[in-house]
Design an enzyme around this catalytic site. Structure first.
Site, short mmCIF file in Angstrom:
data_model
loop_
_atom_site.label_atom_id
_atom_site.label_comp_id
_atom_site.label_asym_id
_atom_site.label_seq_id
_atom_site.Cartn_x
_atom_site.Cartn_y
_atom_site.Cartn_z
CG ASP A 333 9.11 -39.40 1.52
OD1 ASP A 333 9.14 -40.31 0.77
OD2 ASP A 333 8.80 -38.29 1.43
CG ASP A 531 6.71 -34.79 2.31
OD1 ASP A 531 6.22 -36.08 2.39
OD2 ASP A 531 7.18 -34.53 1.17
CG ASP A 535 5.69 -40.15 2.63
OD1 ASP A 535 5.73 -40.78 1.50
OD2 ASP A 535 6.32 -39.31 3.01
P1 ADP Z 1 8.76 -40.26 -3.08
O1 ADP Z 1 8.60 -41.76 -2.56
O2 ADP Z 1 10.14 -39.93 -3.33
O3 ADP Z 1 7.95 -39.42 -2.24
P2 ADP Z 1 6.38 -40.41 -5.19
O4 ADP Z 1 6.03 -41.62 -4.49
O5 ADP Z 1 5.62 -39.25 -4.76
O6 ADP Z 1 7.93 -40.41 -4.48
O7 ADP Z 1 6.71 -40.65 -6.66
C1 ADP Z 1 7.56 -41.88 -7.15
C2 ADP Z 1 7.70 -41.35 -8.67
O8 ADP Z 1 6.36 -41.65 -9.18
C3 ADP Z 1 8.25 -40.11 -8.87
O9 ADP Z 1 9.73 -40.36 -8.85
C4 ADP Z 1 7.83 -39.90 -10.23
O10 ADP Z 1 8.63 -40.63 -11.28
C5 ADP Z 1 6.41 -40.39 -10.04
N1 ADP Z 1 5.35 -39.52 -10.02
C6 ADP Z 1 4.73 -39.45 -8.91
N2 ADP Z 1 3.93 -38.09 -9.19
C7 ADP Z 1 4.23 -37.74 -10.27
C8 ADP Z 1 3.84 -36.57 -10.74
N3 ADP Z 1 2.50 -35.66 -10.51
N4 ADP Z 1 4.27 -36.15 -12.11
C9 ADP Z 1 5.15 -36.85 -12.78
N5 ADP Z 1 5.81 -37.92 -12.03
C10 ADP Z 1 5.42 -38.21 -10.90
MG MG Z 2 6.96 -37.77 -0.57
#
Ligand code: ADP
Ligand code: MG
Length: 634
Positions: A333, A531, A535
């Protein structure tokens, strides 16, 4: 009264001594009796021989005989150890007292060695348990009241002096110090603690005095849960072991049937004496029994689990140790795993009526209700700028997209590009965004009442060990990929810096799961490292889900099969290497056990292998496979 306490403690001591050394004592008695019996035989005191040998048999064999009989009676299963005792008695029945005694003695000796060596793996676990402090000082009405750790309640305030072990999970309410959390994270470098930060039971307080508000009852502390997991891991047998055990049941019966044939057929067909046939049969019974095979797996797996525990890697069972040893690809991730997950706001741009500050206030106001790393970063930035946050309510978090809700009675969305409802960006705005993505920045957009108000660029730093950790994995011949919900360009940049081979971006959590399945088809078994925050589905779908940082989230401890106690990426390759070594050693053991068995059986029928030689070969190979397995402790 006092006498009875003394008596009961001496009983306890004796019980502990017996539990620990009973097998050694029995073996010693068996050896002594056998030697004296042999001397008696030499000196032609033949009336002494039988009782002395009898003593040797009882001392060396009663334990296993008893266990074996119980298995037979209650579980209707044949225990290989029982076969050994039967073989010894069989030999004795035709006058080969001495050969039978050698069998019983070596059998008992190897049993004692086995129990000592296996206790070694157990000791590692027990040493974790000793980390639980017995008492704590509870502050009540300005008094320090010594209280047993298990009587601590949530809300109690405990005083932790410098150098002391912390007795409970809690939050620091006063004082600053550095705490050594090695017992939880395997990381010896002390972590700074000041008010508001979490501390964990079993960790060691450094230079400062801390006041800690207890947040968890003794049985729910992280340490308690870790201990429980490790204990469960020890009793959970991997599939290979279950297979061997099923095989053992069938095979042991086949060996008994074989022995009966050897006993019956030659005298009837070829005119052997009954003595010769029984001796052969007992000899066969010993060498064909799968003792070494049965000991090929568990000692190795337990040693591997305990090695992992000492290095801050928690395997929830032997199966996962074996599984991680045979993965062909590793999927990371991005946020919080390859990167620190501590984002910082770098640019705030306003497109609408409000200024930058207004954009940040809107975003931070809404995100104050969220737990996402992006949310924390936005709230932190607003605090740093001394902004007062507007009232927000009705937060709706769409994983991988963003958050929706009401801020000051207006509907606000903080989302990724994919989550935008407002019209497309203008050229200059788009260009700025692309540049920031190239720099690895994460972009979120702020909408109010359907109008695009602005965008915010946040920077997340790669973990310093990430490139090295990825490199090691690639050198081990693994395919290393990154999965993220972030934008493709951002992900590409960070992926390049980390050195991963493939980058899959703009994935929603359930798409991550599908990707894990695809990767499994393309590369073979996949370990997913996350983390544990968003995921969970992907962790669950992968062959081995590995969560980072037990001290971080509860979800991590629950969904993953393997938990890296510290946020240390280098442990991923360590865990895989440990799994590979375990698999290698188990294979060696099984091959070795089988070959020795075949050689000995051949030797019994066509060679010079008599009962004592057969016993030495048989028990010797059993001990060797156990010792080979215990190499994994190192
Ligand atoms: P990762 O796969 O890197 O862990 P996430 O799946 O949590 O990322 O989030 C993917 C995208 O969704 C982020 O890059 C952001 O653009 C958007 N996003 C997710 N949660 C939030 C939040 N709480 N506030 C703003 N944007 C969010
Ligand atoms: Mg993450």
């Amino acid at each position: 009264m006092e006498a009875s306490i003394a008596e009961s403690t001496s009983k306890v001591h004796w019980g502990m001594f017996w539990e620990k050394h009973g097998m050694a004592v029995s073996t010693a008695v068996c050896a002594l009796a056998a030697v004296v019996a042999w001397l008696a035989g030499r000196m032609e005191l033949s009336s002494w021989e039988a009782p002395l040998y009898g003593m040797a048999y009882i001392a060396g064999g009663y334990r296993k005989a008893w266990e074996g009989l119980q298995t037979l009676l209650y579980e209707h299963d044949l225990d290989v150890d029982l076969l050994m005792v039967v073989a010894a008695l069989g030999a004795a029945s035709i006058g080969f007292w001495q050969d039978g005694a050698v069998l019983i003695l070596i059998f008992s000796l190897s049993g004692a060695l086995e129990s000592y060596t296996l206790k070694k793996t157990d000791n590692d676990i027990r040493s974790i348990m000793k980390l639980r402090p017995e008492t704590a000082l509870v502050l009540k009405d300005r008094q320090e009241i010594p209280t047993r750790a298990e009587d601590l309640r949530r809300g109690d305030i405990i005083l932790v002096k410098p150098g002391e072990r912390i007795a409970a999970d809690g939050v620091v309410t006063e004082g600053v110090s550095a705490v050594n959390q090695a017992s939880i994270t395997g990381e010896a470098i002390p972590v700074d603690k000041d008010p508001g930060q979490d501390v964990f039971a079993g960790t060691i307080n450094g230079y400062g005095t801390l006041l800690v508000t207890v947040t968890k009852a003794a049985k729910d502390t992280l340490l308690a849960r870790i201990i429980k997991l490790v204990q469960e891991a020890q009793s959970e047998r991997p599939p290979s072991q279950l297979f061997i055990e099923r095989f053992e049941g069938v095979y042991a019966k086949a060996v008994v049937a074989g022995a009966i044939l050897v006993m019956a057929v030659p005298p009837l067909l070829w005119g052997w004496t009954w003595e010769a046939a029984i001796y052969k049969a007992m000899n066969f019974l010993v060498v064909a029994s799968p003792c070494a095979l049965v000991s090929s797996i568990m000692p190795a797996v337990l040693a591997g689990i305990s090695n992992g525990a000492r290095h801050g890697i928690l395997f929830k069972g032997g199966a996962h140790l074996e599984a991680i040893g045979s993965v062909q690809a590793v999927a990371f991730d991005k946020t919080g795993t390859l990167t620190e997950g501590a984002l910082q706001v770098r640019h705030v741009v306003s497109f609408g009526q409000g200024d930058e500050t207004e954009v940040l206030r809107l975003a931070a106001g809404l995100e104050a209700l969220s737990e996402h790393p992006i949310a924390k970063a936005l709230v932190q930035e607003a605090k740093n700028r001394g902004l007062s946050l507007p009232e927000a309510s009705g937060l709706q978090a769409v994983p991988g997209v963003g958050v929706y809700g009401l801020v000051a009675k207006q509907s606000v969305r903080v989302v990724s590009e994919a989550g935008l409802t407002a019209p497309a960006l203008e050229k200059s705005e788009r260009e700025a965004m692309e540049t920031w993505k190239e720099q690895g920045k994460t972009i979120v957009f702020v909408e109010r009442e359907g109008n695009l108000e602005g965008m915010i660029a946040l920077q997340d730093a790669l973990r310093p060990q990430a490139p090295e950790a990825v490199n090691v994995l690639r050198q081990m011949g693994l395919r290393v990929v990154m999965l993220t919900g972030d934008a493709q360009a951002t992900a590409n940049t960070l992926g390049r810096e980390a050195g991963v081979q493939d980058v899959y971006a703009e994935l929603l959590p359930e798409q991550k799961l599908q990707f894990v399945r695809q990767l499994t088809q393309r590369h073979g078994s996949v370990a997913m490292i996350g983390d544990g925050v968003n995921d969970a589905p992907a962790l669950a779908a992968s062959e081995v889900g590995v969560a980072m940082g037990a001290a971080g989230t509860d979800v991590a401890l629950e969904t993953a099969k393997v938990v890296l106690m510290a946020d240390d990426l280098s442990k991923v390759s360590y865990a895989i290497e440990l799994g590979r070594r375990t698999n290698r050693i188990v294979k060696q053991n099984i091959a070795f056990a089988f070959s020795v068995m075949l050689c000995l059986v051949a030797g019994v029928f066509w060679g010079e292998v008599n009962l004592p030689i057969g016993v030495v070969g048989h028990e010797g190979s059993t001990i060797l496979v156990i010792l080979n397995g215990l190499r994994l402790l190192r």
